[in-house]
Design a protein around this motif. Structure first.
Motif, PDB file in Angstrom:
ATOM      1  N   TYR A  26       0.833  -1.196   0.000  1.00 34.36           N
ATOM      2  CA  TYR A  26       0.000   0.000   0.000  1.00 34.36           C
ATOM      3  C   TYR A  26       0.872   1.252   0.000  1.00 34.36           C
ATOM      4  O   TYR A  26       0.655   2.172  -0.795  1.00 34.36           O
ATOM      5  N   ILE A  30       0.954   4.098  -3.027  1.00 36.06           N
ATOM      6  CA  ILE A  30       0.624   5.508  -2.762  1.00 36.06           C
ATOM      7  C   ILE A  30       1.793   6.410  -3.171  1.00 36.06           C
ATOM      8  O   ILE A  30       1.599   7.439  -3.827  1.00 36.06           O
ATOM      9  N   GLU A  33       1.994   6.621  -6.999  1.00 32.53           N
ATOM     10  CA  GLU A  33       0.937   7.460  -7.550  1.00 32.53           C
ATOM     11  C   GLU A  33       1.217   8.937  -7.308  1.00 32.53           C
ATOM     12  O   GLU A  33       1.044   9.764  -8.209  1.00 32.53           O
ATOM     13  N   GLN A  34       1.691   9.277  -6.111  1.00 33.51           N
ATOM     14  CA  GLN A  34       1.985  10.675  -5.799  1.00 33.51           C
ATOM     15  C   GLN A  34       3.148  11.201  -6.622  1.00 33.51           C
ATOM     16  O   GLN A  34       3.090  12.315  -7.145  1.00 33.51           O
ATOM     17  N   LEU A  38       0.101   9.684 -11.504  1.00 32.51           N
ATOM     18  CA  LEU A  38      -0.784   8.762 -12.215  1.00 32.51           C
ATOM     19  C   LEU A  38      -1.378   7.737 -11.257  1.00 32.51           C
ATOM     20  O   LEU A  38      -0.702   7.312 -10.321  1.00 32.51           O
ATOM     21  N   PRO A  39      -2.609   7.303 -11.508  1.00 34.71           N
ATOM     22  CA  PRO A  39      -3.163   6.219 -10.699  1.00 34.71           C
ATOM     23  C   PRO A  39      -2.488   4.888 -11.058  1.00 34.71           C
ATOM     24  O   PRO A  39      -1.947   4.732 -12.166  1.00 34.71           O
ATOM     25  N   LEU A  40      -2.552   3.957 -10.132  1.00 37.53           N
ATOM     26  CA  LEU A  40      -1.916   2.649 -10.317  1.00 37.53           C
ATOM     27  C   LEU A  40      -2.320   1.992 -11.637  1.00 37.53           C
ATOM     28  O   LEU A  40      -1.461   1.475 -12.353  1.00 37.53           O
ATOM     29  N   ILE A  41      -3.578   2.037 -11.974  1.00 39.40           N
ATOM     30  CA  ILE A  41      -4.020   1.362 -13.196  1.00 39.40           C
ATOM     31  C   ILE A  41      -3.343   1.952 -14.434  1.00 39.40           C
ATOM     32  O   ILE A  41      -2.957   1.217 -15.341  1.00 39.40           O
ATOM     33  N   ASN A  42      -3.132   3.265 -14.456  1.00 41.52           N
ATOM     34  CA  ASN A  42      -2.450   3.881 -15.602  1.00 41.52           C
ATOM     35  C   ASN A  42      -0.963   3.522 -15.640  1.00 41.52           C
ATOM     36  O   ASN A  42      -0.412   3.280 -16.716  1.00 41.52           O
ATOM     37  N   LEU A 121      -2.812  -4.914  -8.845  1.00 39.39           N
ATOM     38  CA  LEU A 121      -4.151  -4.547  -9.308  1.00 39.39           C
ATOM     39  C   LEU A 121      -5.193  -5.634  -9.062  1.00 39.39           C
ATOM     40  O   LEU A 121      -6.360  -5.338  -8.854  1.00 39.39           O
TER      41      LEU A 121
END
Length: 145
Positions: A26, A30, A33-34, A38-42, A121
């Motif tokens: 986790y 995080i 992403e920060q 970008l979000p994890l999926i991207n 994911l």
């Protein structure tokens, strides 16, 4: 000590002869992403398409290596090399990892990143990185004594 635990979603990435364990957690997700915006999926999609920038690769690998380093423990029988690997993982930084990635080439790295992010994911692990229990169902509601 540097073996990846597939149940935790980990994979090994070898850079200049040194094995790095990439652990999805986790905290690592995080941070990725920060730092990439970008979000994890991207991030996972870009890795799957071999379209991550070198900077993004370095950020992702660094955070995944740090996640492993935060939780790995060198026991009393660990060799000096194992202890050095653990220390390096705990203190990994984007610049040094980026230089190693550049030397290896992004095409060699992105498939490993895609595997570990794909595992993250699919939710096979708890936020701590521990594997979720699978295949067990409880028919009743647990009652406290």
């Amino acid at each position: 000590m540097d073996d990846a635990n597939a149940l935790r979603g980990e994979v090994v990435l070898v850079l200049e002869g040194q094995s790095f364990v990439l652990r999805p957690s986790y905290t690592a997700i995080i941070a990725m992403e920060q730092k990439t915006g970008l979000p994890l999926i991207n991030i996972a999609q870009l890795a799957e398409q071999a379209a991550l920038t070198l900077e993004a690769q370095a950020i992702v690998v660094t955070e995944l290596v740090r996640a492993w380093g935060r939780e790995a423990v060198a026991d009393e029988y660990a060799s000096a090399g194992e202890k050095a690997t653990l220390t390096a993982a705990k203190h990994a930084n984007v610049d040094s990892i980026g230089a190693l990635l550049f030397d290896v080439g992004g095409m060699a790295v992105q498939p490993r990143i895609a595997i570990v992010l794909g595992r993250a994911l699919t939710g096979g692990c708890l936020p701590s990185g521990e594997p979720k229990a699978t295949g067990m169902m409880t028919t009743g509601i647990p009652v406290a004594d």
